[in-house]
Design a protein around this motif. Structure first.
Motif, PDB file in Angstrom:
ATOM      1  N   PHE A   1       0.833  -1.195   0.000  1.00 40.65           N
ATOM      2  CA  PHE A   1       0.000   0.000   0.000  1.00 40.65           C
ATOM      3  C   PHE A   1       0.877   1.258   0.000  1.00 40.65           C
ATOM      4  O   PHE A   1       0.629   2.230  -0.721  1.00 40.65           O
ATOM      5  N   THR A   2       1.948   1.226   0.811  1.00 42.11           N
ATOM      6  CA  THR A   2       2.827   2.379   0.942  1.00 42.11           C
ATOM      7  C   THR A   2       3.689   2.580  -0.302  1.00 42.11           C
ATOM      8  O   THR A   2       3.934   3.714  -0.724  1.00 42.11           O
ATOM      9  N   VAL A   3       4.151   1.477  -0.900  1.00 40.97           N
ATOM     10  CA  VAL A   3       4.983   1.585  -2.098  1.00 40.97           C
ATOM     11  C   VAL A   3       4.207   2.245  -3.230  1.00 40.97           C
ATOM     12  O   VAL A   3       4.749   3.061  -3.986  1.00 40.97           O
ATOM     13  N   ARG A   4       2.930   1.927  -3.364  1.00 37.53           N
ATOM     14  CA  ARG A   4       2.109   2.570  -4.396  1.00 37.53           C
ATOM     15  C   ARG A   4       2.053   4.082  -4.171  1.00 37.53           C
ATOM     16  O   ARG A   4       2.109   4.873  -5.113  1.00 37.53           O
ATOM     17  N   GLU A   5       1.918   4.474  -2.916  1.00 38.47           N
ATOM     18  CA  GLU A   5       1.890   5.902  -2.596  1.00 38.47           C
ATOM     19  C   GLU A   5       3.246   6.548  -2.874  1.00 38.47           C
ATOM     20  O   GLU A   5       3.320   7.684  -3.365  1.00 38.47           O
TER      21      GLU A   5
ATOM     22  N   ASN B   1       3.918   9.739  -5.437  1.00 39.76           N
ATOM     23  CA  ASN B   1       4.562  10.982  -5.027  1.00 39.76           C
ATOM     24  C   ASN B   1       5.865  11.208  -5.777  1.00 39.76           C
ATOM     25  O   ASN B   1       6.241  12.354  -6.054  1.00 39.76           O
ATOM     26  N   HIS B   2       6.557  10.131  -6.124  1.00 38.65           N
ATOM     27  CA  HIS B   2       7.783  10.243  -6.912  1.00 38.65           C
ATOM     28  C   HIS B   2       7.489  10.859  -8.272  1.00 38.65           C
ATOM     29  O   HIS B   2       8.197  11.768  -8.743  1.00 38.65           O
ATOM     30  N   GLU B   3       6.421  10.371  -8.905  1.00 38.83           N
ATOM     31  CA  GLU B   3       6.042  10.911 -10.218  1.00 38.83           C
ATOM     32  C   GLU B   3       5.548  12.352 -10.106  1.00 38.83           C
ATOM     33  O   GLU B   3       5.834  13.191 -10.959  1.00 38.83           O
ATOM     34  N   LEU B   4       4.797  12.634  -9.038  1.00 38.93           N
ATOM     35  CA  LEU B   4       4.273  13.984  -8.840  1.00 38.93           C
ATOM     36  C   LEU B   4       5.406  14.984  -8.639  1.00 38.93           C
ATOM     37  O   LEU B   4       5.394  16.091  -9.210  1.00 38.93           O
ATOM     38  N   LEU B   5       6.404  14.609  -7.845  1.00 39.95           N
ATOM     39  CA  LEU B   5       7.540  15.495  -7.628  1.00 39.95           C
ATOM     40  C   LEU B   5       8.313  15.732  -8.919  1.00 39.95           C
ATOM     41  O   LEU B   5       8.806  16.841  -9.169  1.00 39.95           O
ATOM     42  N   SER B   6       8.411  14.701  -9.747  1.00 37.89           N
ATOM     43  CA  SER B   6       9.096  14.850 -11.036  1.00 37.89           C
ATOM     44  C   SER B   6       8.395  15.884 -11.911  1.00 37.89           C
ATOM     45  O   SER B   6       9.038  16.679 -12.596  1.00 37.89           O
ATOM     46  N   CYS B   7       7.056  15.870 -11.854  1.00 41.75           N
ATOM     47  CA  CYS B   7       6.286  16.851 -12.633  1.00 41.75           C
ATOM     48  C   CYS B   7       6.550  18.276 -12.161  1.00 41.75           C
ATOM     49  O   CYS B   7       6.446  19.229 -12.939  1.00 41.75           O
ATOM     50  N   PHE B   8       6.888  18.424 -10.879  1.00 47.00           N
ATOM     51  CA  PHE B   8       7.173  19.744 -10.326  1.00 47.00           C
ATOM     52  C   PHE B   8       8.661  20.081 -10.385  1.00 47.00           C
ATOM     53  O   PHE B   8       9.112  21.034  -9.749  1.00 47.00           O
ATOM     54  N   GLY B   9       9.409  19.279 -11.126  1.00 43.91           N
ATOM     55  CA  GLY B   9      10.822  19.575 -11.295  1.00 43.91           C
ATOM     56  C   GLY B   9      11.674  19.242 -10.106  1.00 43.91           C
ATOM     57  O   GLY B   9      12.731  19.848  -9.894  1.00 43.91           O
ATOM     58  N   VAL B  10      11.230  18.275  -9.285  1.00 44.00           N
ATOM     59  CA  VAL B  10      12.005  17.845  -8.116  1.00 44.00           C
ATOM     60  C   VAL B  10      12.450  16.401  -8.351  1.00 44.00           C
ATOM     61  O   VAL B  10      11.719  15.455  -8.047  1.00 44.00           O
ATOM     62  N   PRO B  11      13.624  16.195  -8.920  1.00 43.36           N
ATOM     63  CA  PRO B  11      14.074  14.830  -9.210  1.00 43.36           C
ATOM     64  C   PRO B  11      14.506  14.097  -7.938  1.00 43.36           C
ATOM     65  O   PRO B  11      14.957  14.717  -6.971  1.00 43.36           O
TER      66      PRO B  11
END
Length: 308
Positions: free
Chosen positions: A204-208, A212-222
């Motif tokens: 459950f946590t890994v999916r989250e 969030n990893h993908e969301l941060l990438s969209c905001f330019g936070v690698p």
């Protein structure tokens, strides 16, 4: 150049990494619509925003105090935890509360508070299960949360729900020292063991984490380093890193493959953590005052208005 716009009905938040582009964009919007520029963000949808050299601080102090005032508890003594330890709310068979609509009003307002008060997640999760026919004890428990507000303001607890015997899973995602996402949720199925409950919570946590990893990438936070997943169950951690499926865990094969794929791909790193310092405990059970205060501090929750 990056420009971000968050829209809720007729309220907008505009941000980015180029002040000139932001100013130009606001000018363009003013030509298209009747718009009022309120300057730097200070208050949005009941959430107060403060700034410091260390970053941003989000608070719902005014929103919380309005709840305290509405409940008539401004002059009452506060409590140190939002829910009594070892409570029996799920099995209480006392008289029903006379005003279920008011109960739903209060719990609904408390739900919105969890956006900036992650330590309320477990208490609100419990209270929200009795929205249709709350009993007097449930109302008293909700009032205790309000008293806590006046004063203050990946885990699985196996078979913790006495009504369904389904486990609670809770997680918190940290970005540096700042909490990024958190949740308390009841398992969809009954787990046969604590290991199974813990491992399902890991999936459950890994999916989250991936979201969030993908969301941060969209905001330019690698984030090039492996995401670190902490768990206090050594047996669950062994399943995550071991491709051999034992008889007792064969029914977990789908979740096992999912977590193991992330582990083998190098995007996930697991680590054991002592139960006493496990942050997710605050999302899955009612804790004593000392442990609750310790974990709340570890979450980075601070009261900017507290006397120094």
């Amino acid at each position: 150049m990056r420009l971000y716009v968050v829209i809720y009905v007729n309220d907008l938040l505009i941000g980015g990494n180029d002040p000139k582009a932001i100013k130009k964009f606001k000018g363009y919007l003013s030509q298209c619509f009747h718009m009022k520029d309120l300057g730097l963000l200070k208050y949005f949808l009941g959430i107060e925003v403060s700034r410091s050299p260390k970053g941003f601080y989000l608070s719902q102090r005014k929103y919380a105090l309005d709840i305290v005032k509405e409940c008539g508890l401004l002059g009452r003594k506060p409590v140190s935890t939002p829910m009594e330890q070892n409570h029996k709310l799920a099995t209480d068979e006392g008289q029903f509360f006379h005003d279920s609509e008011r109960y739903r009003w209060l719990v609904g307002h408390l739900v919105y508070l969890t956006y900036t008060c992650p330590e309320l997640s477990y208490a609100v999760h419990m209270l929200a299960q009795f929205m249709q026919k709350p009993r007097t004890k449930h109302w008293e428990a909700a009032i205790r949360v309000v008293k806590y507000l006046k004063g203050s303001y990946c885990d699985s607890d196996w078979a913790t729900c006495p009504m369904t015997r389904r486990s609670l899973k809770g997680f918190i995602v940290m970005l540096g020292n700042a909490p990024l996402a958190w949740k308390t949720k009841k398992h969809d199925t009954v787990s046969c063991s604590s290991t199974e409950a813990e491992y399902r919570a890991m999936g459950f946590t890994v999916r989250e984490l991936k979201w969030n990893h993908e969301l941060l990438s969209c905001f330019g936070v690698p984030h090039t380093q492996p995401m670190r997943l902490h768990c206090d169950s050594k047996s669950a951690l062994l399943i995550a890193s071991n491709l051999v499926f034992h008889e007792m865990t064969k029914h977990l094969e789908t979740d096992c493959h999912f977590v193991q794929d992330e582990f083998l791909d190098g995007s996930l790193a697991t680590a054991h953590i002592r139960t006493i310092v496990k942050l997710a405990d605050i999302f899955t059970k009612a804790l004593g005052s000392k442990q609750f205060s310790y974990l709340r501090c570890k979450l980075g929750i601070r009261d900017l208005h507290a006397p120094t």
